[in-house]
Structure formats: C-alpha cells, structure tokens
Design an enzyme around this catalytic site. Structure first.
Site, PDB file in Angstrom:
ATOM      1  CD  GLU A  94      -3.058  -1.039   1.980  1.00 45.31           C
ATOM      2  OE1 GLU A  94      -2.692  -1.361   3.410  1.00 45.31           O
ATOM      3  OE2 GLU A  94      -4.291  -0.761   1.882  1.00 45.31           O
TER       4      GLU A  94
ATOM      5  CD  GLU B   8      -3.594  -6.363   3.956  1.00 44.03           C
ATOM      6  OE1 GLU B   8      -3.481  -6.993   2.895  1.00 44.03           O
ATOM      7  OE2 GLU B   8      -2.472  -5.411   3.936  1.00 44.03           O
TER       8      GLU B   8
END
Ligand code: NAD
Length: 690
Positions: free
Chosen positions: A105, A125
């Site tokens: 990210e 995740e």
C-alpha cells in the site's frame, strides 16, 4: 534524519532509506520516518523527485503485528499514504524482497514502482480475516483491473516481479543488483522527460468498464463460494472493490474503512489472527530451547508401505530426502511403490509437478524387504499394523540393526509410545511422529514425546517438520494423543445420537454448517466403513453396514446411497440398521434434537476433552490443541479451533450444559474440574499455557 530513516540528495533526487530490522515492518517509528523523509524532500528546492527504498533484507514487509490491538499512534498508515501521495514531484518506490500488505500500500501511493526481479508483492490481509485498509482495495483495481484485483486481494497470494510488471502493479524491473542506482536513474529520467505526476486515485480507464456491472462481482462470488464459505473477509473485499468501481475515490475509501473495521471487530478475523500467532507458538517447548542440539536427518527409512507409510514416504521425497521403504513381501512393496507413483502422476496431470520431478522423486526410493538395509539410516519411521506385539517386534529388530544415534519413530495413532520404546535399549532415541491421513496432504505432525525421549530428538523433529512443510504440535503420551483423542468424542456422540433417532443427514448438515468440510457420516462413507469399523467387537451401525457389504462410496454406499453423480441421499437400509441396533440395545428414543442440541452434544465434549489434556499436561497450550484440530481435522479456521471457539461461546455456558448432559446421558460428559475452575475464574482455554 531519524533512527530508522536516512535522507540524501543524489543528483537532484531525494533518496529516503528506511532501515528497521528485521523486515522494515511499518511500526510507528517507520511511519514517522517515511513522513519526515517526504517533508525533508519537499522542503529542499533542489529535490525534483523522490525515491523511497529500504535497507536490509526487504522492502516494508507489512504492518507491525506487535501493534495489533494497541491504541493507534500518529500517523496511521492511511494518514501517511495520503500525505505521500500529495507529492507534487514524482515519487518512486524501489522494491526488493517482499512488499506485502501495508508495504505494498505504501508502494502504490508512490507514483511509480521499480523492483528487483526477485521481489514479490501482495495484499495478504485476507489470511488474517482482514482487508487492505490503507487504500489497497481502491487502488489495485485502478491498476490491474477488477477481475485481477478480486483474485489478488481475496487470495492474498504473492505475485512475483515478472507477473507484477505484466499486470501493471510495478512499472519496471531493475536489471542489475543496484536497485538504488536504477531507481535514482528512473527518477532522473522522469524529471528530464518532465513526466506529468499521475496519481493512481485519478485513474479510471480500468474500472470504468465495470461501472454498474453487477455480474462481474456475482460471478466471482459464485465461483469462490466453496472456498469462501464461512469467512467474512472475501465478501467485504468484494464489496470494497464494488465501491472502488461505483463510487468516487474518497467515498470508496470511507467504505473501505467501514468494511475494514467490521472485519477487525468480527470473531472470524479475531479467530484467524489468533490462529496465525498460535501456529508460531507450537514449536516453543518450555524445556527445549531453540539452541538445543539436533541430529542430522539426511536419509529416512519407512517401515510399512500401506496407506500411511506411502504418504509419509512422499513427504521425504518431496523434500529431497532419500527413503528406504521396507515391506514384508515383495508384493506389498510393489503395491506400495506403485501407489506412490500413481499419486505423483495424478499431481503431474494437474500440473502441480513436472514429469521430470516425478522421476527425480521416485528415484529417491530404495524399496526393500530386508531390514538390514536400514543399518545406516538417520531416521526410521514405523507405519506397520496398529498392534502392540507387532510394533514391539519391529522396534526390537530396529534396536539391533539401526546405527548408534539413529532416530526411531513410530506413527502409532493410539498405542503407548513408552511401552514401544521399552522394547529397545535406547528409549532416548524413540519418538512418535504421528502423521494424519492422507499423510502427503494433511499438514499436522504430532510429535509424541515419551518419558525418555531425548530433548535433541524433539528439537530435531520440530526442525524436520518445517523442512517437510508440516505444522508440528508436541504431545505427551496418552491414548490417541491430542487430535484423535479430542475428535474421537465427536464421533462417539454422533453415533449415540443416531441411535436415539436423530437423522444422520441432519447431524452431517449441522456439522457442515458449523464449517467442517463434511459431517462425521459423510466422512466415514468417504474414507470407507471397513477402515473405520474395524477392530470393534460390539454391534455397531458401521459394523452392520460392513457386514452387508456396504463399505461407503467405494462399494454399495454406506450411511448414504450415491447416484452416478455421487449425489448422496440417506439410505433406507442404513435407517433400518440404525433402528435395529437401537432396539436391540434398548436405546430410549429422542429424535427431536435441534441444531443447538447437536452442536452441544457433539462439540462441547470435544472442549471438555481438550481441558482434560491441559489438566493432564498432555498438551502444552490450549492453542496447540486448536492447531492440532485445524491442521489434522480441518476444524474451520474462522472458528479458531475448539478452545478458542469455547471461549467465544462462554465457558460457563459449556460447563452447565455438560452438567445437564451428564445427568441425562452419561458420566462421560461430566465437566473436567480444570474446565470448571477456569470458567469460575473467568479464564480462557485458548490462553492456557504451561
Ligand atoms: P495399512 O494396513 O494400510 O499399512 C500397514 C502396512 O504395514 C501393510 O502394508 C503391511 O504389509 C505392513 N507391515 C505390517 N507388518 C510389517 C512388518 N513387520 N514389517 C514391514 N511391513 C509390515 O495401515 P495404515 O493405515 O497405513 O496404518 C499404519 C500405522 O499408522 C498404524 O499404526 C496406524 O494406527 C497409523 N495411522 C493410521 C492412520 C490412518 O488414517 N490410516 C492415521 C495415522 C496413523
């Protein structure tokens, strides 16, 4: 400059290097370092572009998991990446090692990305029941398109640099080993070309084509339904990507945050995070420190080429360890070897291994009917019939043949390892290595520690488990060790309930809905009733089915009848047999069980048995029992295993229900004093550690 951040200007490029061993996790110091680096670059008017790079073995490998559950500290990851993206001068992330989760990210909030050919990126995740909560779900679809983003984020898979370049996650692969020099050169070229600063948030081309297109998401849901069943994260990820497509960027981000928090607070995600840490705990043995000596395992011997011996052998072949495989007769040996070959050939057909790998692995087997061929082997695993006299005979022979210091292991499921060890003059060299069927597939390896098993053997077995890709759980000696002992009671109660008139297909459905791949009766039909039913003298339903040649899916059906598409319906013959056995035994009928009754009756005793294992010191931790059930019996991960699940149900409730069951049925339900005390003290089974 900070403790973790260095800032330098190289030919008009501000280079921010982060160094926070071991993996540059995105803890608060690192986040502040990155922010300060960007601020320093922007404050220096000679700086025309920025490179963000990491020292050490990897780019940011993800969030700092030690911050989980603690109060957030500024800047949060979403704040940091928003800050970075605002840069008016071009920014380049230089990636080596793994850019995972928050790491990726950060990278996709830079305007450009360059990576070493060995680098990997990903948003894993989902494995923790979460979703990328710092813009990942909003940005990846804009970079790679909707179907690819759905795949990458729900699977959490690692994407290698070559694929990442092709998909558009990175813009360039560095050719040389000097990533830093190439990243600086890349940035200088952007400046020289006066390249416009394009922010990913403003890209629309790849998502525009799916705006208002519900089908792409519905099809993905349908295709993944089996894999996603019971997990919350995949659905929330899909919703986030729908939001990325249909809402303005800022609105999409808000939706991502909302759906992230929903997951964060869910029991499913808490369970998955618990399992993640629990798995890392199992190899910590209080009196066997990590630096305990180990023995070399460069060669293995397996005795018995049956169901288990064959699967066990494959684990070693896969790891490149040669195996001497021993059988009683040439015929049994040939059969065993041919089953192994067939398994490999099936994997090759599915593209999991190459034909060349099949040959290489098969070449590592030395089949033999002569025990003397084991005289130089480092580790010998016995997988012969489950009877004590035969096991003792085998270990007696091994004691004479095996070299000094060889490890002598038994794959016994239920027998007393100490008694087996006592048939040798070297009980310190004897250990249980209990694999689960199919042994080449199931990830659990129970390491059974006898009274006299050497600590070096335990440490060797823990290292070996890692080498052959198994999850180890250490158990002391008792009937059934950890996983079989706790799970056996589930089968016992399922059998009792059908005799009371509860339909087997109802029980199977309730267990399936709980999250298991199948219920106990479906499972038996699949494995084969002759395998399950053997060894019992009592009249049982399974035994009667076998007596009528009903062996399960492989022959004539079992509890179920199967049509040509293997669709199962409850068999009227099985129903008759159940009634007959119940009548003969005089079992009182009580057919009206609810789903809750079935869960309590089948699974609360599992919890109780787990508590007994802790009380008796058979298992070291509650979480070890959970890992054993997840890895050995496919207990649903999002339930966390029986101990974690019991904590979420409430130990008080379980103790009181067990009391009721004990009065209604059998003393076997009586709650263990250990469980009672824990419930009274407000303790948690999943936190017990001794
Ligand atoms: P199996 O009957 O399929 O295989 C046993 C093999 O051992 C046979 O091929 C037999 O010929 C061979 N054998 C017997 N005595 C021998 C001897 N003295 N020397 C050499 N070979 C000999 O049985 P299995 O299911 O593979 O079980 C083997 C062991 O593994 C048992 O202790 C069992 O409890 C344990 N185990 C079984 C499972 C399972 O699900 N089947 C799971 C875990 C552990």
């Amino acid at each position: 400059m900070t403790d973790v951040m260095k800032f330098e200007v190289v030919d008009g490029v501000g280079v921010i290097s982060i160094d926070s061993p071991p993996v540059n996790a995105l803890g608060v110091a690192v986040r502040r370092g990155i922010r300060d680096g960007f601020d320093m670059a922007w404050a220096d008017e000679n700086v025309k572009a920025i490179v963000l790079i990491c020292d050490g073995r990897t780019f940011f490998a993800g969030a700092d998991i030690s911050e989980f559950g603690k109060p957030p500290q500024e800047p949060s990851l979403p704040e940091l990446v928003t800050h970075m993206e605002a840069s008016l001068i071009p920014t380049v992330a230089a990636i080596h090692g793994t850019a995972l989760g928050g790491g990726l990210e950060v990278a996709i909030h830079c305007h450009h990305r360059i990576a070493l050919p060995t680098a990997k990126v990903g948003l894993p995740e989902a494995h923790l029941g979460l979703l990328p909560g710092a813009g990942g779900t909003q940005r990846l679809p804009r970079m790679v398109g909707v179907p690819t983003a759905l795949d990458i984020i729900t699977s959490g898979r690692h994407v290698g640099a070559t694929e990442a370049l092709k998909l558009g996650v990175i813009d360039a692969i560095a050719n040389s080993d000097s990533l830093r020099d190439e990243a600086v050169a890349y940035a200088k070229k952007l400046v020289a070309d006066d390249a416009p600063v394009v922010r990913i948030r403003d890209r629309d081309d790849l998502i525009a084509e799916h705006r208002g297109d519900a089908a792409v998401f519905d099809n993905f849901r349908k295709k993944g339904a089996r894999k996603f069943r019971g997990f919350k994260a995949p659905e929330n990820i899909i919703k986030c990507i729908e939001a990325a497509v249909n809402l303005p960027y800022e609105e999409g981000l808000k939706e991502e945050r909302r759906l992230f928090m929903e997951l964060h607070d869910s029991i499913e995600s808490q369970a998955q995070r618990y399992v993640f840490f629990a798995e890392r705990q199992t190899s910590r043995i209080p009196d066997v420190p990590k630096d305990t000596p180990t023995r070399d395992v460069k060669s293995a011997g397996v005795i018995g080429a049956g169901t288990m011996g064959g699967g066990i052998t494959m684990n070693f072949l896969n790891a490149g360890i040669p195996v001497t495989l021993i059988e009683q007769t040439q015929e049994a040996l040939d059969r065993g070897v041919s089953v192994i070959r067939k398994n490999y050939e099936n994997s090759a057909k599915k593209g999991r291994v190459t034909a060349e790998q099949v040959d290489q692995r098969m070449a590592l087997i030395s089949p033999s009917t002569d025990y003397n061929d084991l005289s130089n082997t480092d580790l010998i695993i016995e997988a012969v019939f489950e009877t004590m006299p035969i096991k003792k005979d085998v270990f007696g022979k091994l004691d004479e043949i095996a070299r000094d210091g060889a490890i002598l292991a038994s794959n016994t499921s239920y027998l007393d390892l100490d008694e087996i060890a006592a048939s040798t003059k070297r009980p310190q060299d004897v250990i249980g290595l209990h694999f689960f069927s199919p042994a080449n597939v199931m990830p659990l390896l129970e390491i059974v520690r006898g009274e006299k098993t050497g600590k070096d053997l335990i440490n060797t077995a823990l290292k070996l488990a890692k080498k052959i890709g198994k999850s180890p759980v250490v158990s002391r000696v008792c009937h059934g060790f950890i996983a079989n002992r706790v799970m056996t009671v589930r089968g016992r109660e399922a059998d009792a309930m059908i005799l009371e008139g509860v339909a087997p297909d109802l029980i199977d459905r309730v267990i399936y809905d709980y999250g298991f791949a199948m219920g106990p009766f479906q499972m038996r039909d699949l494995v084969g009733l002759d395998v399950i039913g053997r060894g019992s003298n009592e009249k049982t339903v399974a035994g009667e089915l076998v007596a009528r040649e009903r062996l399960g899916q492989k022959k004539n059906g079992g509890y179920y009848d199967y049509d040509e598409n293997r669709k199962a319906t409850l068999s009227p013959i099985a129903v008759d047999i159940i009634r007959e056995v119940a009548q003969e035994k005089g079992v009182p009928q009580n057919p009206g069980a609810t789903e809750d009754d079935i869960i309590a009756r089948l699974l609360y005793p599992v919890v109780n048995e787990g508590a007994k294992l802790l009380d008796e010191g058979i298992a070291i931790r509650g979480s070890d029992i959970d890992i054993a059930c997840i890895k050995g019996y496919n207990w649903p991960i999002y339930r966390g295993g029986p101990m974690f699940w019991a904590d979420t149900v409430g130990l008080d409730k379980i103790v009181s229900k067990l009391g009721e069951l004990a009065s209604a049925h059998d003393e076997a339900f009586t709650p263990s004093p250990f469980l009672e005390k824990l419930a009274k003290d407000g303790g948690r089974l999943s936190a017990v550690s001794q």
